[in-house]
Design an enzyme around this catalytic site. Sequence first.
Site, PDB file in Angstrom:
ATOM      1  N   LYS A  46      -9.783  -6.839   7.983  1.00  0.00           N
ATOM      2  CA  LYS A  46      -8.723  -6.299   8.831  1.00  0.00           C
ATOM      3  C   LYS A  46      -9.014  -6.759  10.243  1.00  0.00           C
ATOM      4  O   LYS A  46     -10.077  -6.445  10.796  1.00  0.00           O
ATOM      5  CB  LYS A  46      -8.804  -4.776   8.764  1.00  0.00           C
TER       6      LYS A  46
ATOM      7  N   SER B 194       0.871  -1.169   0.000  1.00  0.00           N
ATOM      8  CA  SER B 194       0.000   0.000   0.000  1.00  0.00           C
ATOM      9  C   SER B 194       0.907   1.218   0.000  1.00  0.00           C
ATOM     10  O   SER B 194       1.657   1.426   0.955  1.00  0.00           O
ATOM     11  CB  SER B 194      -0.875  -0.054   1.253  1.00  0.00           C
TER      12      SER B 194
ATOM     13  N   LYS C 203      -2.807   5.032  -2.524  1.00  0.00           N
ATOM     14  CA  LYS C 203      -3.751   5.870  -1.778  1.00  0.00           C
ATOM     15  C   LYS C 203      -4.159   7.027  -2.687  1.00  0.00           C
ATOM     16  O   LYS C 203      -3.298   7.613  -3.379  1.00  0.00           O
ATOM     17  CB  LYS C 203      -3.071   6.421  -0.521  1.00  0.00           C
TER      18      LYS C 203
ATOM     19  N   ASP D 117     -13.589  -1.251   3.247  1.00  0.00           N
ATOM     20  CA  ASP D 117     -12.664  -1.390   4.372  1.00  0.00           C
ATOM     21  C   ASP D 117     -13.365  -0.816   5.611  1.00  0.00           C
ATOM     22  O   ASP D 117     -14.048  -1.547   6.347  1.00  0.00           O
ATOM     23  CB  ASP D 117     -11.354  -0.647   4.029  1.00  0.00           C
TER      24      ASP D 117
ATOM     25  N   LYS E  97      -1.133  -1.062  -4.307  1.00  0.00           N
ATOM     26  CA  LYS E  97      -2.304  -0.251  -3.950  1.00  0.00           C
ATOM     27  C   LYS E  97      -1.841   1.180  -3.780  1.00  0.00           C
ATOM     28  O   LYS E  97      -0.832   1.434  -3.110  1.00  0.00           O
ATOM     29  CB  LYS E  97      -2.898  -0.815  -2.656  1.00  0.00           C
TER      30      LYS E  97
ATOM     31  N   GLU F  11     -11.106   0.967  -3.324  1.00  0.00           N
ATOM     32  CA  GLU F  11     -11.388   0.684  -1.913  1.00  0.00           C
ATOM     33  C   GLU F  11     -11.976   1.911  -1.221  1.00  0.00           C
ATOM     34  O   GLU F  11     -11.417   3.005  -1.313  1.00  0.00           O
ATOM     35  CB  GLU F  11     -10.067   0.253  -1.243  1.00  0.00           C
TER      36      GLU F  11
ATOM     37  N   GLY G 226      -4.127  -4.207   6.406  1.00  0.00           N
ATOM     38  CA  GLY G 226      -3.180  -4.004   7.506  1.00  0.00           C
ATOM     39  C   GLY G 226      -3.260  -2.603   8.053  1.00  0.00           C
ATOM     40  O   GLY G 226      -3.906  -1.719   7.460  1.00  0.00           O
TER      41      GLY G 226
ATOM     42  N   ASP H 144      -7.118   3.171  -2.968  1.00  0.00           N
ATOM     43  CA  ASP H 144      -7.803   3.238  -1.671  1.00  0.00           C
ATOM     44  C   ASP H 144      -8.016   4.699  -1.308  1.00  0.00           C
ATOM     45  O   ASP H 144      -7.057   5.461  -1.151  1.00  0.00           O
ATOM     46  CB  ASP H 144      -6.938   2.550  -0.602  1.00  0.00           C
TER      47      ASP H 144
HETATM   48  O1  OSB Z   1      -6.924   1.963   4.663  1.00  0.00           O
HETATM   49  O2  OSB Z   1      -5.887   0.147   4.444  1.00  0.00           O
HETATM   50  C1  OSB Z   1      -5.953   1.275   4.926  1.00  0.00           C
HETATM   51  C2  OSB Z   1      -2.720   2.072   6.815  1.00  0.00           C
HETATM   52  C3  OSB Z   1      -3.222   2.790   7.879  1.00  0.00           C
HETATM   53  C4  OSB Z   1      -4.565   3.045   7.937  1.00  0.00           C
HETATM   54  C5  OSB Z   1      -5.437   2.561   6.950  1.00  0.00           C
HETATM   55  C6  OSB Z   1      -4.947   1.824   5.896  1.00  0.00           C
HETATM   56  C7  OSB Z   1      -3.557   1.604   5.821  1.00  0.00           C
HETATM   57  C8  OSB Z   1      -2.931   0.925   4.700  1.00  0.00           C
HETATM   58  C9  OSB Z   1      -1.580   0.287   4.920  1.00  0.00           C
HETATM   59  O3  OSB Z   1      -3.391   0.911   3.594  1.00  0.00           O
HETATM   60  C10 OSB Z   1      -1.673  -1.164   5.092  1.00  0.00           C
HETATM   61  C11 OSB Z   1      -0.365  -1.756   5.546  1.00  0.00           C
HETATM   62  O4  OSB Z   1       0.587  -1.715   4.754  1.00  0.00           O
HETATM   63  O5  OSB Z   1      -0.294  -2.264   6.687  1.00  0.00           O
HETATM   64 MG    MG Z   2      -8.182   0.894   3.313  1.00  0.00          MG
END
Ligand code: OSB
Ligand code: MG
Length: 392
Positions: A286, A157, A185, A262, A183, A237, A314, A210
């Site tokens: 999660k 991510s 953001k 999510d 992924k 997402e 995660g 996401d």
């Molecule tokens: O939305 O999945 C999410 C990290 C912190 C808060 C929300 C999210 C995330 C990630 C990172 O996308 C996931 C990871 O690499 O652990």
């Molecule tokens: Mg997410």
Amino acid sequence: MSTPSDRRTYRDPSLPSTASAITVVRVELMAVRLPLRRSFATSSHRKDHLDHILVKLTDQDGAEGWGECASPSHPYYGPETFSSCWSALRDYFAPALIGERWDHPEELETVWRRIRGNLFARAALDTACWDLYAQHGNRSLASALGGSAEHVEAGVSLGIEESIGELLNQVEDHVGQGYRRIKLKIAPGWDVAPVAAVRARFPDTPLQVDANAAYSSTVEHRTVMRALDTMALRMIEQPFATDDLLAHAELQRELTTPICLDESITSASTAHTALSLGAAKIINIKVSRLGGLTEARRVHDLCARSGIPVWCGGMHEFGVGRAANLAVAALPGFTLPGDISGSDRYFTADILSSPITATRGRVRVPSAAGLGVTIDRDAVRTHLLDQMSVTQ
Ligand code: OSB
Ligand code: MG
């Protein structure tokens, strides 16, 4: 705080009756800060270190179970914070657990039935109890949950970057390391242009985005979604607000790209509602957001019955939480690469003796009893901010 007499009303008849009872006699809370190798920005904020709470349980025989509360410090992802989790664990979850006899972690739902919400806090203790339970049966946590995969496919991510050039470098680096999907953001103002640039440069890389609930169902934002819909993404997402399932359902009807939820999915019930409404075609499971492994497995089972693919999300977990994520991701319905990368991506030093690593885009599921990892006590001590214990 709990009422022992009626706590055994819930019992899964399929559970082995030979399980030996466990009583937790002490709960230790350790606040641990790890700096991030590279700061991480989402639609809501940027962070350069993480303060997570490690929980260590001791049972009547001196066995130890570990769990991790991976709540962000601020209420920008969900409603919880570091401090809310610390007090929920100290004042409610730990006192209710201590002294209770249980055979299976599913019984803890009864132990904690009066406590609403506080799911990140709850997940830490739930995981630690599953760790104890799996150790009692001398099984890996994955096998105690019913999973058998030896490896899981790892994705990454990637946060919002200062420039598209910097984002392309990040993607190139992780594709080069063998990660199975990327992924990105996104946020209003950082969406169509960066995603199109990555897609143009990496035409065959499995890519998804996401939004962390940063968009709303306006004409302007739906135009962004329609543009993203042309970029061969594996999924979009959580585009809209956590509680706006109808807006997601409406958007899903307009798009070919699957919507993945999510933040909206906080229980098997919300998952059921979302799927019934057609608000998602994929679910991000999660462990933290669902309050632990029991509910995470329940969402997995529901999705498996409904033919909905899932993947493991995660929260930048340290090694303890990462091991719990790996265990749940070994269940058969986890058919998509998750956000479980090697811990070296995040931290220069994790709190495990042998940190979890990814090799050619795969991470091995621990096979030793319980979580199957060894906590490096010196590393915990080095990074400790605060600690306390709760006893009877
Ligand atoms: O939305 O999945 C999410 C990290 C912190 C808060 C929300 C999210 C995330 C990630 C990172 O996308 C996931 C990871 O690499 O652990
Ligand atoms: Mg997410």
